[in-house]
Design an enzyme around this catalytic site. Sequence first.
Site, PDB file in Angstrom:
ATOM      1  N   GLY A  68       0.769  -1.175  -0.013  1.00 14.29           N
ATOM      2  CA  GLY A  68      -0.925   0.126   0.023  1.00 14.29           C
ATOM      3  C   GLY A  68       1.143   1.366  -0.137  1.00 14.29           C
ATOM      4  CB  THR A  69       3.943   2.227   1.933  1.00 12.06           C
ATOM      5  OG1 THR A  69       3.541   2.119   3.379  1.00 12.06           O
ATOM      6  CG2 THR A  69       4.811   2.821   2.237  1.00 12.06           C
ATOM      7  CG  ASN A 146      -5.015   4.091   9.463  1.00 11.39           C
ATOM      8  OD1 ASN A 146      -5.642   5.393   7.857  1.00 11.39           O
ATOM      9  ND2 ASN A 146      -4.274   4.421   9.944  1.00 11.39           N
ATOM     10  CG  HIS A 194       0.314  -6.744   4.979  1.00 13.30           C
ATOM     11  ND1 HIS A 194      -0.134  -6.066   6.489  1.00 13.30           N
ATOM     12  CD2 HIS A 194       0.620  -5.335   3.932  1.00 13.30           C
ATOM     13  CE1 HIS A 194       0.680  -5.173   6.867  1.00 13.30           C
ATOM     14  NE2 HIS A 194       1.357  -4.702   5.213  1.00 13.30           N
ATOM     15  CB  THR A 230      11.644  -9.314 -11.427  1.00 12.54           C
ATOM     16  OG1 THR A 230      12.560  -9.739 -11.690  1.00 12.54           O
ATOM     17  CG2 THR A 230      11.249 -11.314 -10.992  1.00 12.54           C
ATOM     18  CB  CYS A 311       5.870   5.317  16.600  1.00 15.10           C
ATOM     19  SG  CYS A 311       5.152   4.232  18.569  1.00 15.10           S
TER      20      CYS A 311
END
Length: 370
Positions: A68-69, A146, A194, A230, A311
């Site tokens: 996602g990042t 989120n 994930h 890849t 954090c």
Amino acid sequence: MHYLDHAATTALRPEALAAMQRQWQQVGNPSSLHNAGRQARRTVEESREQIADLIGAKPADIVFTSGGTEADNLAVKGIARSGSKRRVLISAVEHHAVLDPADALVQEGFLVERIPVDADGRVDLVALASLLDDEVALVAVMWANNEVGTIEPIAEIAQMCAQRGIPLHSDAVQILGDPQFEVAAVPSVALSAHKVGGPVGVGALVLDRNLDVKPLIHGGGQERDVRSGTLDAAGIAGFAAALAAPAVDTRPLRDELITGIRQAVPDAILNGDPVRRLANNAHFSFPGCPGDALLMLLDAAHVAVSTGSACTAGIPQPSHVLMAMGADEAAARSSLRFSLGWNSTGEDVLAAVDALPKAVERARRAGGRR
Ligand code: PLP
């Protein structure tokens, strides 16, 4: 252990593990021309079609990424850099995967403005309308938050942007897996495997082929020259298998959890939209109770939750999401996110609700309030 932090990451679904094991036993780079390569390519393309089908997208629009990042970074920087317009609008409650690349654009001369939200974390559509003009290169509003679980009015926002021909990017990482989720008319959407029981390190940007985007990663030209590297055929197969696994409706457990927490700690405040919220999210403020202390006390009682906020160098920061919703710093530091997943049980909910009153009392004492 009672794991109630599925929004951070959830357990691998057995279907995903089986699909990855099958592919790991093969050799072959999906870009190679020989038979082994073509077999790996088939796995990738079948997975692409399966994912597209499950989210109402065109297979050709899916660009696989490392998560996602990367998908958010590619959209925010790649779309903004592709033209000459210099204004970027992002909601005030975005994940850091959107906030930080947008902030990085400021160094390049972009003007990045925050779209305000209301007390439930919903984007203010009137404010958005007043910010839109012909100089806007990109609007980014997440599909669902989120931390507090609020689902944003994405259909309305997509329409407002489309009317002006402005590209919209939406981070749908947290809502993926909801059977009602469809990418529909949003031209750029970030996904991650994930959070739905696929592997860490795989994601996708669902990107309208008509949208110009400057690549972030240059190399072999895989993924239509937008993202080189890849392809992880096994990870992609795991992503598709996780998404195709039978959906689990966590709403009944979530509602039990919300009711149970309210009974256990009567002054706890539910954050986020009470109705239009993620099926797996219960986010509460516990007045006078430092969230990080509460998290550790619950952990000692074998209940894993999250403060939901990031954090920096190990120092907990007050949540920018809650602050944007109007909370003061003390309130923004006194909250916890409980999030459910495909293998959550009634026992997990009971364990959290049972452990809370004592943990809250002790955390309040630690925070100086009795
Ligand atoms: N966007 C949102 C809303 C998230 O919750 C997360 C994960 O925490 C991400 C992006 C990042 O996704 P990934 O962990 O796949 O990089």
